[in-house]
Design an enzyme around this catalytic site. Structure first.
Site, PDB file in Angstrom:
ATOM      1  CE1 TYR A   1      -6.631   1.360  12.648  1.00  0.00           C
ATOM      2  CE2 TYR A   1      -5.877   2.015  10.471  1.00  0.00           C
ATOM      3  CZ  TYR A   1      -6.340   1.051  11.335  1.00  0.00           C
ATOM      4  OH  TYR A   1      -6.516  -0.207  10.882  1.00  0.00           O
TER       5      TYR A   1
ATOM      6  CG  ASP B   1      -3.645  -2.378   2.759  1.00  0.00           C
ATOM      7  OD1 ASP B   1      -4.507  -2.232   3.623  1.00  0.00           O
ATOM      8  OD2 ASP B   1      -2.466  -2.639   3.011  1.00  0.00           O
TER       9      ASP B   1
ATOM     10  CG  ASP C   1      -4.598  -1.911  14.542  1.00  0.00           C
ATOM     11  OD1 ASP C   1      -4.682  -2.181  13.341  1.00  0.00           O
ATOM     12  OD2 ASP C   1      -3.510  -1.730  15.127  1.00  0.00           O
TER      13      ASP C   1
ATOM     14  CD  GLU D   1      -3.689  -5.209  14.382  1.00  0.00           C
ATOM     15  OE1 GLU D   1      -4.938  -5.141  14.467  1.00  0.00           O
ATOM     16  OE2 GLU D   1      -3.081  -5.114  13.309  1.00  0.00           O
TER      17      GLU D   1
ATOM     18  NE  ARG E   1      -3.211  -8.136  13.238  1.00  0.00           N
ATOM     19  CZ  ARG E   1      -4.085  -8.153  12.245  1.00  0.00           C
ATOM     20  NH1 ARG E   1      -4.718  -9.294  11.969  1.00  0.00           N
ATOM     21  NH2 ARG E   1      -4.312  -7.090  11.513  1.00  0.00           N
TER      22      ARG E   1
ATOM     23  NE  ARG F   1      -9.862  -2.427  13.335  1.00  0.00           N
ATOM     24  CZ  ARG F   1      -9.131  -1.814  12.399  1.00  0.00           C
ATOM     25  NH1 ARG F   1      -7.899  -2.238  12.119  1.00  0.00           N
ATOM     26  NH2 ARG F   1      -9.623  -0.805  11.705  1.00  0.00           N
TER      27      ARG F   1
ATOM     28  CG  HIS G   1      -2.331   1.614  12.969  1.00  0.00           C
ATOM     29  ND1 HIS G   1      -1.634   2.362  12.064  1.00  0.00           N
ATOM     30  CD2 HIS G   1      -2.976   0.679  12.250  1.00  0.00           C
ATOM     31  CE1 HIS G   1      -1.856   1.924  10.840  1.00  0.00           C
ATOM     32  NE2 HIS G   1      -2.666   0.903  10.932  1.00  0.00           N
TER      33      HIS G   1
ATOM     34  CD1 TRP H   1      -1.892   7.589  10.005  1.00  0.00           C
ATOM     35  CD2 TRP H   1      -1.585   5.581   9.066  1.00  0.00           C
ATOM     36  NE1 TRP H   1      -3.081   7.213   9.466  1.00  0.00           N
ATOM     37  CE2 TRP H   1      -2.937   5.996   8.883  1.00  0.00           C
ATOM     38  CE3 TRP H   1      -1.190   4.340   8.562  1.00  0.00           C
ATOM     39  CZ2 TRP H   1      -3.871   5.208   8.203  1.00  0.00           C
ATOM     40  CZ3 TRP H   1      -2.121   3.548   7.886  1.00  0.00           C
ATOM     41  CH2 TRP H   1      -3.436   4.014   7.714  1.00  0.00           C
TER      42      TRP H   1
ATOM     43  CD  GLU I   1      -1.128  -4.027  10.373  1.00  0.00           C
ATOM     44  OE1 GLU I   1      -2.147  -4.600  10.805  1.00  0.00           O
ATOM     45  OE2 GLU I   1      -1.135  -2.869   9.942  1.00  0.00           O
TER      46      GLU I   1
ATOM     47  CG  HIS J   1     -12.141  -3.637  10.477  1.00  0.00           C
ATOM     48  ND1 HIS J   1     -11.234  -2.907   9.742  1.00  0.00           N
ATOM     49  CD2 HIS J   1     -11.469  -4.733  10.909  1.00  0.00           C
ATOM     50  CE1 HIS J   1     -10.061  -3.510   9.754  1.00  0.00           C
ATOM     51  NE2 HIS J   1     -10.170  -4.635  10.442  1.00  0.00           N
TER      52      HIS J   1
ATOM     53  CG  ASN K   1      -2.018   0.971   1.158  1.00  0.00           C
ATOM     54  OD1 ASN K   1      -2.138   1.691   0.176  1.00  0.00           O
ATOM     55  ND2 ASN K   1      -2.857   1.000   2.178  1.00  0.00           N
TER      56      ASN K   1
ATOM     57  CD  GLU L   1      -7.490  -6.771   9.796  1.00  0.00           C
ATOM     58  OE1 GLU L   1      -6.324  -7.147   9.604  1.00  0.00           O
ATOM     59  OE2 GLU L   1      -7.776  -5.580  10.043  1.00  0.00           O
TER      60      GLU L   1
ATOM     61  CG  HIS M   1      -2.587  -7.217   7.760  1.00  0.00           C
ATOM     62  ND1 HIS M   1      -1.818  -6.567   6.823  1.00  0.00           N
ATOM     63  CD2 HIS M   1      -3.435  -6.299   8.256  1.00  0.00           C
ATOM     64  CE1 HIS M   1      -2.198  -5.303   6.743  1.00  0.00           C
ATOM     65  NE2 HIS M   1      -3.172  -5.115   7.612  1.00  0.00           N
TER      66      HIS M   1
HETATM   67  C1  CS2 Z   1      -4.602  -2.130   9.840  1.00  0.00           C
HETATM   68  C2  CS2 Z   1      -4.396  -1.991   8.371  1.00  0.00           C
HETATM   69  O1  CS2 Z   1      -6.213  -3.777   9.369  1.00  0.00           O
HETATM   70  C3  CS2 Z   1      -5.304  -3.446  10.143  1.00  0.00           C
HETATM   71  O2  CS2 Z   1      -4.942  -4.107  11.116  1.00  0.00           O
HETATM   72  O3  CS2 Z   1      -3.427  -2.030  10.580  1.00  0.00           O
HETATM   73  O4  CS2 Z   1      -5.603  -1.559   7.825  1.00  0.00           O
HETATM   74  C4  CS2 Z   1      -3.303  -1.022   7.946  1.00  0.00           C
HETATM   75  O5  CS2 Z   1      -3.636   0.279   8.388  1.00  0.00           O
HETATM   76  C5  CS2 Z   1      -3.175  -1.049   6.435  1.00  0.00           C
HETATM   77  O6  CS2 Z   1      -2.893  -2.366   6.037  1.00  0.00           O
HETATM   78  C6  CS2 Z   1      -2.078  -0.121   5.944  1.00  0.00           C
HETATM   79  O7  CS2 Z   1      -1.993  -0.195   4.562  1.00  0.00           O
HETATM   80 MG    MG Z   2      -3.354  -3.390  12.124  1.00  0.00          MG
END
Ligand code: CS2
Ligand code: MG
Length: 405
Positions: free
Chosen positions: A159, A318, A212, A238, A285, A147, A214, A405, A264, A122, A37, A341, A314
């Site tokens: 996010y 994307d 998450d 996560e 993951r 989630r 992140h 991020w 991920e 999600h 991505n 997921e 993961h």
């Molecule tokens: C996120 C992802 O789904 C998740 O756990 O961490 O959506 C992540 O933000 C994207 O894969 C980034 O491209």
């Molecule tokens: Mg994630």
């Protein structure tokens, strides 16, 4: 049988996907996902200029040797671009092997270890109430694991929260330059615990929740969050802290029993070996597309099984449906599978391009029994949606400091 040609397709049905097609002189072909991505064209160039020329004429049945050749033969090992290229070739070779054998790939891995694959969906909301309303809808659809991500009061963007976008594809697919988003750990702490308190009050103890982080917290902040969330009994927290420093998780682990998941952003077993063998995490993951394909994930799953670590691949928007298919074959076989997921099978354009017979019922995904990976790629449909550069956001603290991020 020999590899006769390999084509790389980039399409953008709402967001960019990189698809690899390995064709043989016997007319059998295989598909792989190579989507990174925000850096898609780096993988395309890497494949076309450096990987594909080395593979023409090779025997596609020698999956392991080709994996080792591409991994060790590059000298400059690891990394997201390199491992996504290897992953796509690897998935395609497993697809070919299954088609030649007339068997779905999971049969080549060792058959089924369970009836279906448990999913988590999600729920993203503009407020805690909105997040819980979205959770209610998912529960009514049969999901047993969800989630939760909720907008943070005082921050313009959070996010995972769609804002005015209709879906992840609209959110992710149209960023000609990296958007800058603000982060505030204090503001996050002011609402995240309340989110799970409200969720438990509304839905009771049956539903499994994940969250998450992140990678936005320091280890001691993650430890504090893990402790605060213990009473709500999450399935896992996560990316609790930055993934590069595996030692972060020694700190977190000392302070909390909230289960931890990460992986991920990892590309090889070396990125997570210490976390797994020291049992500093509970779920790994790694994604087939970003960590070297089915061959690599099988190795990581087996290694994890020795240390009580389950897989939770993961499954973000994307990762293409080809990656989902590869995960399904791994997930139905892996003895220490945890949960997958799931963000849906995509928008209508995506469904035109990537065709399969996977199904979802009551929060579980069920296999396609088609030989190979059980997925098709419609090149004509894909050509309707040309590549459009798009970036992931970057994050800054309120004082302007660049953050995770
Ligand atoms: C996120 C992802 O789904 C998740 O756990 O961490 O959506 C992540 O933000 C994207 O894969 C980034 O491209
Ligand atoms: Mg994630």
């Amino acid at each position: 049988m020999k590899i006769e040609a390999i084509k790389v397709f980039v399409c953008s049905p709402g967001r960019n996907f990189v698809t690899v097609k390995v064709m043989t002189d016997a007319g059998v072909y295989g598909l792989g996902d190579a989507t990174v991505n925000g850096r898609e064209m780096a993988v395309v160039t890497y494949l076309e200029e450096h990987v594909i020329p080395c593979l023409i004429g090779r025997d596609p049945s020698n999956i392991e040797d080709i994996w080792q050749y591409l991994y060790k033969g590059v000298y400059w090992r690891k990394g997201p671009i390199n491992m996504a290229a290897i992953a796509a070739i690897d998935m395609a070779l497993w697809d070919i092997k299954g088609k030649v054998a007339g068997l779905p790939v999971y049969q080549l891995l060792g058959g089924k270890s369970r009836k279906g694959v448990t999913l988590y969906a999600h729920a993203n909301g503009e407020s805690i109430a909105d997040t819980l309303d979205k959770t209610q809808v998912l529960i009514e659809q049969g999901f047993k694991a969800i989630r939760l991500q909720s907008a943070i009061p005082g921050l313009k963007v959070t996010y995972g929260v769609l804002g005015d976008k209709k879906d992840y594809y609209e959110l992710q697919g149209n960023r000609p330059l990296p958007p800058e988003e603000e982060w505030s750990t204090p503001k996050y702490f002011n609402s995240v615990v309340e989110l799970f308190r409200a969720a438990r009050e509304r839905f009771g103890d049956e539903i499994q929740f994940v969250h998450d982080v992140h990678s936005r917290l320091t280890p001691i902040e993650s430890a504090k969050l893990g402790k605060l969330l213990e009473e709500f009994n999450l399935l896992f927290l996560e990316d609790a802290s930055m993934a590069e420093n595996q030692d972060n998780f020694s700190i977190i682990r000392q302070h909390t029993t909230t289960p931890l998941a990460i992986g991920e952003t990892y590309n090889t077993i070396w990125d997570c070996k210490d976390l797994i063998q020291n049992q500093l995490i509970d779920y790994i993951r790694v994604a087939a597309t970003h960590a070297g394909g089915i061959t690599a994930l099988r190795r990581i799953a087996d290694f994890s099984s020795i240390y009580n670590v389950k897989t939770a691949p993961h499954g973000a928007p994307d990762l293409s449906p080809i990656c989902f298919a590869a995960h399904m074959h791994l997930n139905i076989w892996t003895p220490n599978f945890g949960i997958q997921e799931f963000v849906g099978f995509g928008n209508e354009q995506l469904k035109q391009i990537f065709k399969h017979e996977y199904s979802v019922k009551n929060g579980m995904a069920y296999m396609s029994e088609a030989p190979g990976l059980g997925i098709e790629f419609d090149e004509e449909a894909a050509s309707q949606y040309p590549y459009k550069r798009s970036y992931l956001p970057v994050s800054r603290l309120e004082d302007g400091t660049l953050w995770n991020w």
